[in-house]
Design a protein around this motif. Structure first.
Motif, PDB file in Angstrom:
ATOM      1  N   LYS A   1     -50.663 -55.297 -31.017  1.00  0.00           N
ATOM      2  CA  LYS A   1     -50.972 -54.678 -29.773  1.00  0.00           C
ATOM      3  C   LYS A   1     -52.461 -55.025 -29.583  1.00  0.00           C
ATOM      4  O   LYS A   1     -52.811 -55.302 -28.201  1.00  0.00           O
ATOM      5  CB  LYS A   1     -50.689 -52.752 -29.899  1.00  0.00           C
ATOM      6  N   GLU A   2     -53.419 -54.675 -30.272  1.00  0.00           N
ATOM      7  CA  GLU A   2     -54.750 -55.186 -30.022  1.00  0.00           C
ATOM      8  C   GLU A   2     -54.758 -56.908 -29.737  1.00  0.00           C
ATOM      9  O   GLU A   2     -55.473 -57.029 -28.849  1.00  0.00           O
ATOM     10  CB  GLU A   2     -55.686 -54.912 -31.215  1.00  0.00           C
ATOM     11  N   ARG A   3     -54.051 -57.694 -30.668  1.00  0.00           N
ATOM     12  CA  ARG A   3     -54.191 -58.939 -30.209  1.00  0.00           C
ATOM     13  C   ARG A   3     -53.673 -59.127 -28.816  1.00  0.00           C
ATOM     14  O   ARG A   3     -54.043 -59.702 -28.145  1.00  0.00           O
ATOM     15  CB  ARG A   3     -53.402 -59.702 -31.340  1.00  0.00           C
ATOM     16  N   GLU A   4     -52.431 -58.521 -28.548  1.00  0.00           N
ATOM     17  CA  GLU A   4     -51.905 -58.770 -27.279  1.00  0.00           C
ATOM     18  C   GLU A   4     -52.724 -58.198 -26.077  1.00  0.00           C
ATOM     19  O   GLU A   4     -52.812 -58.962 -25.046  1.00  0.00           O
ATOM     20  CB  GLU A   4     -50.331 -57.984 -27.226  1.00  0.00           C
ATOM     21  N   ARG A   5     -53.462 -57.267 -26.364  1.00  0.00           N
ATOM     22  CA  ARG A   5     -54.580 -56.698 -25.236  1.00  0.00           C
ATOM     23  C   ARG A   5     -55.719 -57.704 -25.068  1.00  0.00           C
ATOM     24  O   ARG A   5     -55.896 -57.935 -24.004  1.00  0.00           O
ATOM     25  CB  ARG A   5     -54.805 -55.256 -25.949  1.00  0.00           C
ATOM     26  N   LEU A   6     -56.152 -58.229 -26.270  1.00  0.00           N
ATOM     27  CA  LEU A   6     -57.088 -59.141 -26.205  1.00  0.00           C
ATOM     28  C   LEU A   6     -56.738 -60.567 -25.523  1.00  0.00           C
ATOM     29  O   LEU A   6     -57.388 -61.401 -24.901  1.00  0.00           O
ATOM     30  CB  LEU A   6     -57.593 -59.332 -27.524  1.00  0.00           C
ATOM     31  N   ASN A   7     -55.670 -60.658 -25.775  1.00  0.00           N
ATOM     32  CA  ASN A   7     -55.008 -62.245 -25.067  1.00  0.00           C
ATOM     33  C   ASN A   7     -54.347 -61.992 -23.990  1.00  0.00           C
ATOM     34  O   ASN A   7     -53.782 -63.039 -23.394  1.00  0.00           O
ATOM     35  CB  ASN A   7     -53.930 -62.737 -26.232  1.00  0.00           C
TER      36      ASN A   7
END
Length: 152
Positions: free
Chosen positions: A137-143
């Motif tokens: 989720k953090e990766r998706e949020r950052l990307n």
């Protein structure tokens, strides 16, 4: 010995003989302050070594790194201990000592895996899954392309 040091030593001894309470209090205070300074120095040294080794990513406690298997097992063990009664904790500790700590013993001991070990394994796997999901989720949020650098 240097004559000045001899004179200082004699004056210090005379003061201690004439003022035993004050000199004892000063000695205890100086010892406590020395110990506190040593502990402070050791804490600072250890903190510096930790930050140097693991970097600044763990500062602030908001790092979104995935937990390792050992961290997940430790978290599951702590959770299990907190949610169990003291009698269950004593039984689990005795069983764990027999299974894992006494050399030359068969880990399984001819018995099936106890319930507390299964609970710990299941919870640690759950913690690992949650960590992976949180990191995804953090990766998706950052990307996320809708996120602009201007508002970061």
């Amino acid at each position: 010995m240097h004559p000045m040091m001899n004179q200082f030593r004699h004056q210090l001894r005379r003061y201690a003989e004439h003022n035993p309470k004050t000199s004892s209090a000063l000695l205890v205070t100086a010892t406590a302050l020395s110990c506190a300074a040593m502990v402070g120095f050791i804490e600072m040294r250890d903190r510096y070594k930790y930050e140097k080794r693991y970097g600044a990513k763990n500062k602030g406690g908001d790092s979104h790194t995935e937990p390792t298997r050992h961290e997940a097992q430790l978290a599951a063990m702590l959770e299990n201990a907190k949610n169990s009664s003291w009698q269950e904790n004593l039984e689990n500790a005795a069983d764990a000592q027999q299974r894992f700590m006494i050399p030359g013993r068969d880990i399984e001991g001819g018995n099936s895996t106890p319930e507390f070990v299964r609970r710990i394994d299941e919870r640690s796997e759950e913690i690992l899954r949650e960590g992976k999901e949180r990191q995804e989720k953090e990766r998706e949020r950052l990307n996320d392309p809708s996120r602009t650098k201007f508002w970061r």
